[in-house]
Design a protein around this motif. Structure first.
Motif, PDB file in Angstrom:
ATOM      1  N   ALA A   1       0.265  20.536  18.652  1.00 49.54           N
ATOM      2  CA  ALA A   1      -0.924  19.683  18.675  1.00 49.54           C
ATOM      3  C   ALA A   1      -0.673  18.294  18.100  1.00 49.54           C
ATOM      4  O   ALA A   1      -1.573  17.450  18.133  1.00 49.54           O
ATOM      5  N   TRP A   2       0.533  18.033  17.604  1.00 45.16           N
ATOM      6  CA  TRP A   2       0.779  16.762  16.919  1.00 45.16           C
ATOM      7  C   TRP A   2       0.631  15.562  17.845  1.00 45.16           C
ATOM      8  O   TRP A   2       0.045  14.546  17.464  1.00 45.16           O
ATOM      9  N   ALA A   3       1.156  15.650  19.034  1.00 46.11           N
ATOM     10  CA  ALA A   3       1.169  14.490  19.931  1.00 46.11           C
ATOM     11  C   ALA A   3      -0.238  13.995  20.247  1.00 46.11           C
ATOM     12  O   ALA A   3      -0.430  12.802  20.542  1.00 46.11           O
ATOM     13  N   ASP A   4      -1.231  14.862  20.177  1.00 44.49           N
ATOM     14  CA  ASP A   4      -2.607  14.475  20.471  1.00 44.49           C
ATOM     15  C   ASP A   4      -3.402  14.142  19.214  1.00 44.49           C
ATOM     16  O   ASP A   4      -4.588  13.789  19.312  1.00 44.49           O
ATOM     17  N   ASN A   5      -2.763  14.248  18.050  1.00 39.28           N
ATOM     18  CA  ASN A   5      -3.451  13.983  16.794  1.00 39.28           C
ATOM     19  C   ASN A   5      -3.489  12.478  16.541  1.00 39.28           C
ATOM     20  O   ASN A   5      -2.451  11.821  16.526  1.00 39.28           O
ATOM     21  N   PRO A   6      -4.678  11.867  16.336  1.00 39.11           N
ATOM     22  CA  PRO A   6      -4.749  10.415  16.140  1.00 39.11           C
ATOM     23  C   PRO A   6      -3.986   9.937  14.911  1.00 39.11           C
ATOM     24  O   PRO A   6      -3.443   8.828  14.914  1.00 39.11           O
TER      25      PRO A   6
ATOM     26  N   SER B   1       0.579   6.897  12.814  1.00 39.72           N
ATOM     27  CA  SER B   1       1.760   6.857  11.958  1.00 39.72           C
ATOM     28  C   SER B   1       3.004   6.517  12.763  1.00 39.72           C
ATOM     29  O   SER B   1       3.865   5.744  12.320  1.00 39.72           O
ATOM     30  N   LYS B   2       3.106   7.068  13.973  1.00 40.97           N
ATOM     31  CA  LYS B   2       4.255   6.760  14.829  1.00 40.97           C
ATOM     32  C   LYS B   2       4.271   5.286  15.214  1.00 40.97           C
ATOM     33  O   LYS B   2       5.335   4.643  15.217  1.00 40.97           O
ATOM     34  N   SER B   3       3.124   4.721  15.516  1.00 42.40           N
ATOM     35  CA  SER B   3       3.049   3.313  15.881  1.00 42.40           C
ATOM     36  C   SER B   3       3.494   2.418  14.730  1.00 42.40           C
ATOM     37  O   SER B   3       4.263   1.467  14.923  1.00 42.40           O
ATOM     38  N   ILE B   4       3.042   2.734  13.528  1.00 36.49           N
ATOM     39  CA  ILE B   4       3.412   1.940  12.349  1.00 36.49           C
ATOM     40  C   ILE B   4       4.909   2.055  12.073  1.00 36.49           C
ATOM     41  O   ILE B   4       5.595   1.062  11.815  1.00 36.49           O
ATOM     42  N   LEU B   5       5.433   3.279  12.142  1.00 33.45           N
ATOM     43  CA  LEU B   5       6.860   3.478  11.870  1.00 33.45           C
ATOM     44  C   LEU B   5       7.715   2.806  12.936  1.00 33.45           C
ATOM     45  O   LEU B   5       8.743   2.186  12.619  1.00 33.45           O
TER      46      LEU B   5
ATOM     47  N   ASP C   1       8.175  12.731  12.856  1.00 37.39           N
ATOM     48  CA  ASP C   1       7.958  14.175  12.900  1.00 37.39           C
ATOM     49  C   ASP C   1       8.968  14.979  12.098  1.00 37.39           C
ATOM     50  O   ASP C   1       9.046  16.207  12.237  1.00 37.39           O
ATOM     51  N   THR C   2       9.755  14.313  11.253  1.00 41.41           N
ATOM     52  CA  THR C   2      10.718  15.031  10.425  1.00 41.41           C
ATOM     53  C   THR C   2      10.341  14.894   8.952  1.00 41.41           C
ATOM     54  O   THR C   2       9.519  14.064   8.572  1.00 41.41           O
ATOM     55  N   VAL C   3      10.972  15.715   8.123  1.00 40.70           N
ATOM     56  CA  VAL C   3      10.628  15.743   6.706  1.00 40.70           C
ATOM     57  C   VAL C   3      10.920  14.387   6.059  1.00 40.70           C
ATOM     58  O   VAL C   3      11.898  13.723   6.385  1.00 40.70           O
ATOM     59  N   GLU C   4      10.038  14.008   5.135  1.00 40.96           N
ATOM     60  CA  GLU C   4      10.165  12.730   4.435  1.00 40.96           C
ATOM     61  C   GLU C   4      10.297  13.001   2.943  1.00 40.96           C
ATOM     62  O   GLU C   4       9.922  14.081   2.452  1.00 40.96           O
ATOM     63  N   GLU C   5      10.818  12.027   2.211  1.00 41.56           N
ATOM     64  CA  GLU C   5      11.023  12.240   0.791  1.00 41.56           C
ATOM     65  C   GLU C   5       9.703  12.139   0.020  1.00 41.56           C
ATOM     66  O   GLU C   5       8.722  11.542   0.470  1.00 41.56           O
ATOM     67  N   SER C   6       9.688  12.706  -1.166  1.00 38.55           N
ATOM     68  CA  SER C   6       8.477  12.839  -1.968  1.00 38.55           C
ATOM     69  C   SER C   6       7.888  11.500  -2.383  1.00 38.55           C
ATOM     70  O   SER C   6       6.689  11.411  -2.705  1.00 38.55           O
ATOM     71  N   LEU C   7       8.709  10.462  -2.410  1.00 34.72           N
ATOM     72  CA  LEU C   7       8.260   9.153  -2.888  1.00 34.72           C
ATOM     73  C   LEU C   7       7.013   8.682  -2.157  1.00 34.72           C
ATOM     74  O   LEU C   7       6.157   8.007  -2.734  1.00 34.72           O
ATOM     75  N   ASN C   8       6.878   9.038  -0.895  1.00 37.56           N
ATOM     76  CA  ASN C   8       5.750   8.556  -0.105  1.00 37.56           C
ATOM     77  C   ASN C   8       4.425   9.152  -0.564  1.00 37.56           C
ATOM     78  O   ASN C   8       3.375   8.516  -0.407  1.00 37.56           O
ATOM     79  N   LEU C   9       4.436  10.343  -1.133  1.00 38.28           N
ATOM     80  CA  LEU C   9       3.224  10.922  -1.704  1.00 38.28           C
ATOM     81  C   LEU C   9       3.053  10.536  -3.166  1.00 38.28           C
ATOM     82  O   LEU C   9       1.929  10.320  -3.639  1.00 38.28           O
ATOM     83  N   LEU C  10       4.141  10.420  -3.897  1.00 35.16           N
ATOM     84  CA  LEU C  10       4.064   9.981  -5.291  1.00 35.16           C
ATOM     85  C   LEU C  10       3.468   8.581  -5.401  1.00 35.16           C
ATOM     86  O   LEU C  10       2.826   8.242  -6.400  1.00 35.16           O
ATOM     87  N   ALA C  11       3.661   7.759  -4.362  1.00 36.18           N
ATOM     88  CA  ALA C  11       3.169   6.375  -4.400  1.00 36.18           C
ATOM     89  C   ALA C  11       1.651   6.308  -4.438  1.00 36.18           C
ATOM     90  O   ALA C  11       1.090   5.256  -4.783  1.00 36.18           O
ATOM     91  N   GLN C  12       0.956   7.396  -4.126  1.00 37.52           N
ATOM     92  CA  GLN C  12      -0.509   7.374  -4.166  1.00 37.52           C
ATOM     93  C   GLN C  12      -1.039   7.069  -5.563  1.00 37.52           C
ATOM     94  O   GLN C  12      -2.175   6.614  -5.708  1.00 37.52           O
ATOM     95  N   ARG C  13      -0.245   7.294  -6.590  1.00 36.83           N
ATOM     96  CA  ARG C  13      -0.707   7.044  -7.955  1.00 36.83           C
ATOM     97  C   ARG C  13      -0.229   5.681  -8.469  1.00 36.83           C
ATOM     98  O   ARG C  13      -0.540   5.290  -9.587  1.00 36.83           O
ATOM     99  N   PHE C  14       0.567   4.975  -7.680  1.00 38.30           N
ATOM    100  CA  PHE C  14       1.039   3.629  -8.004  1.00 38.30           C
ATOM    101  C   PHE C  14       1.800   3.574  -9.324  1.00 38.30           C
ATOM    102  O   PHE C  14       1.818   2.545 -10.009  1.00 38.30           O
ATOM    103  N   CYS C  15       2.429   4.682  -9.666  1.00 39.54           N
ATOM    104  CA  CYS C  15       3.383   4.723 -10.774  1.00 39.54           C
ATOM    105  C   CYS C  15       4.633   5.323 -10.173  1.00 39.54           C
ATOM    106  O   CYS C  15       4.860   6.535 -10.237  1.00 39.54           O
ATOM    107  N   CYS C  16       5.469   4.472  -9.558  1.00 37.37           N
ATOM    108  CA  CYS C  16       6.449   4.988  -8.609  1.00 37.37           C
ATOM    109  C   CYS C  16       7.592   3.992  -8.433  1.00 37.37           C
ATOM    110  O   CYS C  16       7.368   2.770  -8.402  1.00 37.37           O
TER     111      CYS C  16
END
Length: 390
Positions: free
Chosen positions: A137-142, A147-151, A170-185
């Protein structure tokens, strides 16, 4: 007029937190950012960005990047509330890959992700956290399409990220991208010249960031809660104590490479990000000075923590990985009593065949290429090089 919308005429990031949060809320239709503990880091970052040498286009890209982390945070907090039951589930014995950048962490992470016993946080789910839908279902997910367009746009501007980091939506990404949500990264001082923010960041207790990160894992894995997590973040070396406080039963693999090779390679990679944001204003000599100092601190901190956790961190060498990838993986599995199935090994061999090591990644850089000194680098890392046989 917005203080930073017209970035080409001189951006003004300082003091713009409320404006950025309002824009993120408008884009998502959400307004709950959760705990305000991200304010200090965001404010400190914004206060320095006006003097970071950003180009006109770089300022626009920076604003969008910050908004991306803010909209991601809104999506996460909303998801935590919608899936409260998932927030109660433990993250059991994750396998975590860390080590200095350019020591094989990315390739090892991608290779291990071929094993179906693991789940990871795919790139698009880091941008729009939500329970992972079926892959069909990913290809039809907005969210996936956005995210694909931005990347794709980022890679078009800086193809080094695809060649050197293997980035794909569509492949695994490093944790830094989620840790950045707290802006202490570490993402921010590695992308921008923000020395005051950098000094502040290094003094912080990262435990709250990793707790927030763990909740994101629970959210993304809500539909598959029993599958083991596979994570990767080079900066976990700096914050290993906090990592193990949040994931006390984690299995950690730390990759090692001679700093005389890895540090110049790190700077070559990170320099691409600086050129993307700063154009001709990019100061690669400052990038080199920062990365040379930062990674020695990170590696020293990691060794101090490992002394208190014997056997929990498995030290491996980059050269061993280059020589025999499957044998290298088997050693990791043996150390942590994991089962390498025939199915997983076959999938790994297929991935290796489809992703041969590029000759360009073996290019050798020296400190002198970036205004540094091989002698100073040897002296700074003398203790580390002695411990690991370089």
């Amino acid at each position: 007029m917005s203080t930073i919308a017209n970035a080409g005429e001189g951006s003004h990031f300082a003091g713009s937190r409320e404006e950025l949060c309002a824009e993120a809320a408008r884009r998502t239709g959400l307004d709950d950012f959760g705990k305000p503990d991200f304010h200090e880091g965001l404010d400190r970052l914004l206060d320095e960005l006006d003097g970071a040498g950003l180009s006109s286009q770089g300022a626009i890209a920076t604003r969008e990047s910050i908004l991306g982390h803010l909209t991601g945070r809104l999506r996460s907090i909303d998801g935590f509330k919608r899936h409260a039951d998932a927030m109660l589930r433990p993250v059991v014995r994750p396998l975590i890959v860390t080590g200095i950048v350019r020591s094989g962490t990315t390739a090892l992470h991608k290779l291990l992700s071929m094993d179906p016993q693991f789940q990871g946080a795919e790139h698009w789910l880091c941008a729009a956290p939500q329970p992972r839908p079926p892959r069909s279902a990913w290809a039809d997910n907005p969210d996936f399409r956005q995210s694909k367009s931005i990347l794709d746009a980022m890679i078009a501007q800086a193809p080094e990220f695809l060649d050197d980091h293997g980035m794909a939506v569509d492949t695994v990404e490093e944790s830094l991208n989620l840790l950045a949500q707290r802006f202490c990264c570490n993402m921010f001082p590695s992308q921008f010249v923000v020395p005051n923010y950098d000094r502040w960041y290094r003094t912080q207790d990262d435990t709250p960031s990793y707790r927030h990160f763990a909740d994101n894992l629970r959210l993304i894995g809500a539909n598959d809660p029993d599958r083991r997590w596979l994570l990767k973040n080079p900066t976990d070396t700096l914050s290993l104590r906090e990592v193990l406080a949040v994931f006390p039963d984690a299995m950690v693999v730390q990759t090692h490479r001679d700093p005389l090779q890895s540090i110049p390679s790190v700077v070559n990679l990170i320099g691409a990000a600086h050129r993307m944001f700063c154009g001709e204003n990019a100061d690669v000599a400052r990038v080199y000075a920062r990365e040379e100092e930062f990674w020695e601190l990170a590696l020293r901190r990691a060794d101090e923590v490992k002394a208190d956790h014997p056997g929990q961190v498995f030290d491996v060498q980059f050269t061993d990985f280059v020589r025999d990838q499957i044998g290298f993986v088997q050693r990791i599995y043996d150390h942590f009593s994991l089962d390498l199935s025939v199915e997983a090994e076959d999938a790994m061999r297929e991935w290796l065949a489809a992703n041969p090591r590029r000759s360009t990644t073996m290019q050798r850089f020296t400190p002198e290429d970036f205004g540094g000194s091989s002698g100073v680098l040897k002296e700074r890392y003398a203790a580390y090089r002695g411990r690991y046989g370089y």
